[in-house]
Design an enzyme around this catalytic site. Structure first.
Site, PDB file in Angstrom:
ATOM      1  N   LYS A 123      29.191  58.138  56.800  1.00 57.22           N
ATOM      2  CA  LYS A 123      28.682  56.869  57.335  1.00 57.22           C
ATOM      3  C   LYS A 123      29.774  55.989  57.951  1.00 57.22           C
ATOM      4  O   LYS A 123      29.542  55.266  58.914  1.00 57.22           O
ATOM      5  CB  LYS A 123      27.961  56.084  56.239  1.00 57.22           C
ATOM      6  CG  LYS A 123      26.734  56.780  55.662  1.00 57.22           C
ATOM      7  CD  LYS A 123      25.504  56.366  56.379  1.00 57.22           C
ATOM      8  CE  LYS A 123      24.206  57.074  56.021  1.00 57.22           C
ATOM      9  NZ  LYS A 123      24.050  57.743  54.757  1.00 57.22           N
ATOM     10  N   GLU A 157      20.767  47.737  57.277  1.00 57.60           N
ATOM     11  CA  GLU A 157      19.790  48.189  56.287  1.00 57.60           C
ATOM     12  C   GLU A 157      20.467  49.272  55.459  1.00 57.60           C
ATOM     13  O   GLU A 157      21.424  49.899  55.904  1.00 57.60           O
ATOM     14  CB  GLU A 157      18.567  48.773  56.994  1.00 57.60           C
ATOM     15  CG  GLU A 157      18.655  50.268  57.369  1.00 57.60           C
ATOM     16  CD  GLU A 157      19.703  50.613  58.419  1.00 57.60           C
ATOM     17  OE1 GLU A 157      20.115  49.703  59.181  1.00 57.60           O
ATOM     18  OE2 GLU A 157      20.132  51.778  58.484  1.00 57.60           O
ATOM     19  N   SER A 178      28.057  66.220  53.699  1.00 59.94           N
ATOM     20  CA  SER A 178      28.022  64.864  54.260  1.00 59.94           C
ATOM     21  C   SER A 178      28.610  63.810  53.333  1.00 59.94           C
ATOM     22  O   SER A 178      29.105  62.780  53.789  1.00 59.94           O
ATOM     23  CB  SER A 178      26.587  64.495  54.633  1.00 59.94           C
ATOM     24  OG  SER A 178      25.724  64.681  53.527  1.00 59.94           O
TER      25      SER A 178
HETATM   26  C1  LIG Z   1      22.921  58.613  54.476  1.00 65.89           C
HETATM   27  C2  LIG Z   1      23.302  59.965  54.072  1.00 65.89           C
HETATM   28  C3  LIG Z   1      22.651  61.102  54.600  1.00 65.89           C
HETATM   29  C4  LIG Z   1      21.462  61.022  55.516  1.00 65.89           C
HETATM   30  O1  LIG Z   1      21.649  60.366  56.719  1.00 65.89           O
HETATM   31  P1  LIG Z   1      21.828  61.094  58.106  1.00 65.89           P
HETATM   32  O2  LIG Z   1      21.819  59.984  59.073  1.00 65.89           O
HETATM   33  O3  LIG Z   1      20.693  62.046  58.284  1.00 65.89           O
HETATM   34  O4  LIG Z   1      23.132  61.803  58.070  1.00 65.89           O
HETATM   35  C5  LIG Z   1      23.113  62.353  54.233  1.00 65.89           C
HETATM   36  N1  LIG Z   1      24.142  62.502  53.376  1.00 65.89           N
HETATM   37  C6  LIG Z   1      24.773  61.437  52.844  1.00 65.89           C
HETATM   38  C7  LIG Z   1      25.902  61.676  51.904  1.00 65.89           C
HETATM   39  C8  LIG Z   1      24.375  60.141  53.170  1.00 65.89           C
HETATM   40  O5  LIG Z   1      25.014  59.095  52.623  1.00 65.89           O
END
Ligand SMILES: *Cc1c(COP(=O)(O)O)cnc(C)c1O
Length: 401
Positions: free
Chosen positions: A90, A112, A378
């Site tokens: 993020k 948000e 992610s």
């Molecule tokens: C917010 C988040 C996601 C999902 O959001 P995307 O915009 O689809 O990437 C996935 N993994 C983590 C660790 C997140 O914090």
């Protein structure tokens, strides 16, 4: 050849666009006019990349996962977005958007958040840049993601619990848009994923595209060619997936696999598998696939993973799914829990429960031994340890840990 990027009006095939109330019209148009000249300027790029390097800790490693490669019969590389400052991808986006906000002369930031990861990443860059920060978060999420709420407060942000609707992410988005309508002149809305009215999906995808920019040279260094056979990512709104695939979407040699949150199963009422279950509608300023009933009432999303708990999905991904450019898998809660434990025990990496949905895709694909697979982790799982422990029994039919 198909073009999978936005056209000049922000459409990806039939999806996208900017469906905003009259009062935001000028604000959104100003942003549409301003974003490309700013983010493509040498001064912006220099400041953005310097912060990614020294503040976020990029490039994030591309790690060869030996034991998991052996198990799944492929060459598996993990793109380690979990190692970024604040623990997820993020921050790549919030750094970029706050630099944009500053250059547009805005003084107040709103955002948000669902799980609180985007809220924390926004509060972090606001502290860094000395900007006022207000975060909208569903009251249900405020309860279940308490640590992230405390982090945001410690960083100096004001957190507004949202008590409308189901009191989760979708309601927080609506409330942020409402606030933006009241303060269009001085406020910049930092959107957390590839959603919202044009230019947000394109803006966020560009900010996250550093992920695939790095994958290219990292693969070249490690295996002597700059593309994989497979890219795998989880998908909520779509931002880590967009970043992972950005420099490969028009390269047909690369198979793209996206995992959405099936919850209890996409055929049930307890699911967030929007691409499987959704129909075309307009949500939060864009045309996309949305889970809704026949009257267009939004249906609540359900998944164990707060970061994937959204009843829509970004227009870029809707279009790619519709055109057959991506394979989309629905991963259920129990499968994600198992996959999270598996990565933890086999590689010593506790993934975010969101990322565990991407790991679970491995067991649903047939690889050849030499296939190079790049999977984006992610985020890190510190925030989810309780969820893993509490739900461990759920995954026992797949094996024991
Ligand atoms: C917010 C988040 C996601 C999902 O959001 P995307 O915009 O689809 O990437 C996935 N993994 C983590 C660790 C997140 O914090």
């Amino acid at each position: 050849m198909e073009n999978y990027f936005a056209d000049e009006r922000g459409f990806y095939g039939e999806f996208g666009g900017a469906y905003v109330p009259e009062i935001l019209y000028k604000c959104v148009h100003d942003l549409q006019d301003a974003y490309l000249p700013i983010i493509e300027s040498p001064e912006f790029k220099q400041e953005y990349h310097a912060l990614l390097k020294d503040y976020v800790g990029r490039p994030s490693p591309l790690y060869f996962a030996e034991r998991m490669s052996e198990k799944y019969g492929c060459q598996l590389y993990l793109k380690r977005e979990d190692l970024n400052h604040t623990g997820a991808h993020k921050i790549n986006n919030t750094i970029g958007q706050i630099l944009l906000a500053k250059r547009m002369g805005k003084t107040r930031i709103i955002a948000e958040t669902g799980a609180g990861q985007h809220g924390v990443a926004t509060a972090t860059v606001c502290a860094l840049m000395n900007m006022k920060c207000e975060v909208f978060m569903g009251a249900t999420d405020v309860e279940r993601q308490h640590t992230n709420v405390e982090r945001m407060k410690m960083l100096g942000a004001e957190v507004h619990p949202v008590r409308t609707g189901n009191m989760t992410l979708s309601d927080a988005c609506s409330e942020a848009i409402r606030d933006w309508c009241c303060h269009p002149a001085d406020t910049f809305y930092i959107v957390g994923s590839t959603m919202g009215p044009h230019p947000y999906p394109d803006l966020v995808a560009r900010m996250q595209s550093v992920i695939s920019e790095e994958i290219k040279w990292q693969l070249q260094e490690k295996i002597g060619r700059d593309y994989p056979d497979y890219l795998i990512a989880c998908i909520g709104g779509g931002s880590n997936a967009a970043g992972t695939i950005y420099h490969y979407v028009n390269d047909e040699r690369v198979n793209i696999v996206l995992s959405e949150a099936g919850g209890h199963g996409w055929q049930t009422d307890y699911t967030a598998a929007t691409i499987h279950k959704g129909t075309t509608g307009i949500l939060h300023g864009a045309k996309m696939l949305v889970m809704q009933n026949e009257d267009g009432q939004i249906q609540e999303a359900f998944t164990i993973s707060a970061g994937l708990d959204y009843p829509g999905v970004g227009p870029m991904h809707c279009n790619m799914a519709k055109k057959g450019r991506t394979k989309v898998l629905s991963i259920n809660d129990d499968e994600a829990i198992y996959a999270g434990y598996e990565l933890t025990r086999m590689e010593g990496i506790i993934p975010a429960i969101e990322s565990a949905h991407a790991i679970a895709a491995l067991s649903k694909l047939q690889f050849k031994k030499d296939d190079v697979v790049v999977l984006t982790v992610s985020g890190r799982g510190d925030k989810d340890v309780e969820t893993y422990l509490k739900n461990k029994a759920m995954a026992k039919e797949y094996g024991n840990f």
